[in-house]
Design an enzyme around this catalytic site. Structure first.
Site, short mmCIF file in Angstrom:
data_model
loop_
_atom_site.label_atom_id
_atom_site.label_comp_id
_atom_site.label_asym_id
_atom_site.label_seq_id
_atom_site.Cartn_x
_atom_site.Cartn_y
_atom_site.Cartn_z
N CYS A 87 79.16 24.05 56.64
CA CYS A 87 80.33 24.33 55.82
C CYS A 87 80.40 25.83 55.49
CB CYS A 87 80.34 23.43 54.59
SG CYS A 87 81.96 23.29 53.79
N HIS A 195 78.99 17.78 56.86
CA HIS A 195 77.75 17.87 56.09
C HIS A 195 76.75 16.79 56.52
CE1 HIS A 195 78.93 20.69 52.79
NE2 HIS A 195 80.15 20.32 53.15
N GLU A 197 73.70 16.60 55.77
CA GLU A 197 72.78 16.32 54.66
C GLU A 197 73.36 15.29 53.69
OE1 GLU A 197 75.45 19.52 52.90
OE2 GLU A 197 74.72 18.91 54.88
#
Length: 221
Positions: A87, A195, A197
């Site tokens: 990002c 993302h 994660e």
């Protein structure tokens, strides 16, 4: 195995990234402040997390790309250390020139927060070898400036050299050719807007992002 997460004023995904790394690797990363002039000794992997570094003033990632630690990150990348920018981290990597192109305002002109379906375009890199080429995965996005753009010659080059890592199945932000993530020519730097994660545990809704970290740590460490 030693990893580092770079933290800028305005980062808001640094703890998410640290948690994901610790969950997969079993070891918490070093949190490195942007004004530091060196990385911890023996760092094997560097993550640049999402957020709004410097409040996205000027351009997203433009000010962060001039922080002291970035020169050290660049040197590490040139030595072959894996570097992941997610990002805002992707925006920073393009601003530093470690990756080509730029991230522009979403075509809709609105902030987009949703799960995105991605096609894995390159499953041969240190980051993506845990996936199958052509596989569809789902990874959350949350951005206002995720519209990847560059000129036609660069697009042709990165397509031809296998540097496109992920592509949106539904181009949610207007990115050129639906590009969601790209690699550098050596394959050790990955920038992506989604993302991974945030797709680590079952409680997240799916675990498609976990395989990126598992594959990376298996390959490198």
């Amino acid at each position: 195995m030693k990893s580092a997460v770079i933290v800028f004023p305005g980062s808001n995904c640094d703890r998410d990234m640290a948690s994901a790394i610790e969950s997969v690797s079993g070891r918490a990363p070093e949190m490195v402040w942007h004004r530091d002039s060196d990385l911890p000794a023996g760092v094997d992997f560097i993550a640049i997390p999402g957020g709004f570094s410097y409040g996205d003033y000027l351009r997203s990632g433009a000010m962060a790309a001039r922080s002291p630690i970035i020169a050290v990150v660049r040197e590490a990348a040139e030595r072959g250390t894996p570097v992941l920018g997610v990002c805002n981290g992707f925006q920073i990597l393009t601003e530093t020139g470690l990756l080509p192109g730029a991230l522009m305002r979403n075509k809709s002109m609105h902030f987009t927060c949703r799960d995105a379906a991605l096609r894995v375009e390159n499953a041969r890199s240190v980051f993506t070898h845990g996936y199958d080429e052509g596989e569809t995965i789902h990874v959350p996005v949350a951005h206002h400036d995720g519209n990847y753009q560059t000129d036609a010659d660069v697009l042709d080059r990165i397509e031809g050299e296998g540097q496109v890592a992920f592509r949106y199945l539904d181009d949610i932000n207007g990115s050129a050719r639906g590009i969601a993530g790209i690699l550098n020519a050596k394959g050790n730097v990955l920038g992506m807007m989604p993302h991974p994660e945030r797709a680590i545990e079952k409680a997240h809704g799916n675990m498609d992002g976990r395989r990126l970290f598992e594959g990376l740590f298996e390959k490198v460490f």
